[in-house]
Design an enzyme around this catalytic site. Sequence first.
Site, PDB file in Angstrom:
ATOM      1  N   GLU A  39       6.515 -18.457 -41.894  1.00  0.00           N
ATOM      2  CA  GLU A  39       7.519 -17.607 -41.409  1.00  0.00           C
ATOM      3  C   GLU A  39       8.612 -18.222 -40.689  1.00  0.00           C
ATOM      4  O   GLU A  39       8.397 -18.795 -39.515  1.00  0.00           O
ATOM      5  CB  GLU A  39       6.757 -16.586 -40.349  1.00  0.00           C
ATOM      6  N   GLU A  82      21.519 -20.113 -38.808  1.00  0.00           N
ATOM      7  CA  GLU A  82      20.709 -19.341 -37.709  1.00  0.00           C
ATOM      8  C   GLU A  82      21.168 -19.671 -36.363  1.00  0.00           C
ATOM      9  O   GLU A  82      21.024 -20.947 -36.119  1.00  0.00           O
ATOM     10  CB  GLU A  82      19.176 -19.419 -38.026  1.00  0.00           C
ATOM     11  N   CYS A  98      13.813 -13.716 -35.169  1.00  0.00           N
ATOM     12  CA  CYS A  98      13.930 -14.660 -36.646  1.00  0.00           C
ATOM     13  C   CYS A  98      14.415 -13.698 -37.231  1.00  0.00           C
ATOM     14  O   CYS A  98      15.285 -13.789 -38.178  1.00  0.00           O
ATOM     15  CB  CYS A  98      12.961 -15.148 -37.171  1.00  0.00           C
ATOM     16  N   LYS A 129      -1.861 -23.607 -31.753  1.00  0.00           N
ATOM     17  CA  LYS A 129      -1.037 -23.968 -30.809  1.00  0.00           C
ATOM     18  C   LYS A 129       0.259 -23.282 -30.491  1.00  0.00           C
ATOM     19  O   LYS A 129       1.052 -23.047 -31.225  1.00  0.00           O
ATOM     20  CB  LYS A 129      -0.494 -25.497 -31.450  1.00  0.00           C
TER      21      LYS A 129
END
Length: 491
Positions: A272, A403, A306, A198
């Site tokens: 991840e 983040e 990331c 997906k």
Amino acid sequence: MAKKENKNIADLKFGATIEYAPAPESNAHIEIKKKYELFIGGEFVAPEKGKYFPTINPATEEKLADIAKADATDVDKAVKSARYAYDNYWSKISGSQRGKYLFRIARMLQERAREFAIIETMDGGKPIKEAKGFDVPMAINWFFYYAGWADKIEYAVPGKNPEALGVAGQVIPWNFPLMMAAWKIAPALAAGNCVVLKPAETTSLTALKLAELIQEAGVPPGVVNIVTGEGDTGAAIVNHADVDKVAFTGSTRVGKMIQKSLAGSGKKLTLELGGKGANIIFEDAAIDQAVEGVINAVYFNQGHVCCAGSRLFVQEGIAETVLQKLKDRLKTIRIGNPLDKNTDIGAINSKKQLDTVQDYINIGINEGGKLYQDKCSLPKKGFWCKPTIFTNVSQASRVVQEEIFGPVLTVQTFRTIDEVVELANNTYYGLSAGVWTDKGSKVFQVGNQLKAGVVWANSFNKFDATSPFGGFKESGFGREGGLHGLTAYLK
Ligand code: NAD
Ligand code: MN
């Protein structure tokens, strides 16, 4: 010819902007359908409930296409077709036959690289020079590299008789849509698995184009299934009882939820997740090179990375110089039309992500951080954020700890190696770091102490299909790329 346009480059002061004429990549021959269906069992099929959602170009806010919204019934069909393909074709053919299909996908992608790059840029907002120069070549590399492993699986783990896991459910984010699809599909197929993947809801188009290509390549039906939708579609894949392995890339929040829901299920899992990379510049570094590296580390792909080096640590003696050079460099950065070949910074991927980034900028200001943004102008339509620098921040600042996933850099100073190692490691994450120094011994001394999955020396954001990539702590576990990435799909 007007005199002022005849300026010699050598006469320009450092930091002066050279005006380029617009150089848009033509998208005249790019075909985007009005509506995209689900790719299940080798066919494009409508979702059971007949629901669709739009995908837009974040640089213009124009609608590009309607995308099918898969629910649990559609996901079940996709998993069943993957299982059927696994039992009846994919586990029956030889590794070298699997390799042939993967080589074919790689070559076809290479032939159509430009088309994929343009669609990636239109659907996701990233500059065309990155889509063309990074995303698509990386995706191609991944297919070529793992194609080479397909007939050598028994050598991957010698003496262990490795076997495929079966059906892999894969959920990916919007920052590198095609590349992430390749990172997931190529090793899974090489190892002998079938997949249900997906893409993220804002960037489904290149995965669906890849589905068309996979169909054209004659890959047996059901070996690759692409289902589109939002978080609930992802959850339906992850929680499906007949999925043997889950591979997820995305936020730490969702990653944690997935880990909880899979506990005790016996499914293999790789995650991840996010990152908050440290970039460390020592006084003995080549400063201009380091400044260029920092710019690349944090503003590459609008900071939607990331492993972005979003925390900068500069040794005290050169802090002023580095900061000034960063600001000078930002004056020459081009932000705007992502399809223009001169553009350095494109559009933020979605309104939602832009709101998140802006919230963090406000948090930084309220925490007492000193904000720097260049005076550049932004397009009227679309989602844009100026490259941003925060100084006067501390370890306790949220903009240092959390983040942001946008073009925001925090700058702190340090005196000693011990101090900077402690600062750099004082984070929930552990995905990436960079060290800039003239001394090879210092690279190893610092690099060995940094708790990060990858440490770059005098460079940043360098990737290769042969080299494993992944995180520590809340950045997740498992590795993608290289032999490690292959064994993640083997029993
Ligand atoms: P997200 O984790 O919500 O989405 C990533 C993918 O997971 C998407 O395909 C999404 O549809 C799917 N998903 C969402 N909820 C799910 C669930 N409950 N079960 C299964 N799948 C689910 O990330 P996002 O909202 O797109 O972005 C938010 C934050 O995620 C970003 O600000 C950033 O911190 C992080 N992020 C990290 C990466 C990375 O490469 N590590 C990439 C994109 C986003
Ligand atoms: Mn889109």
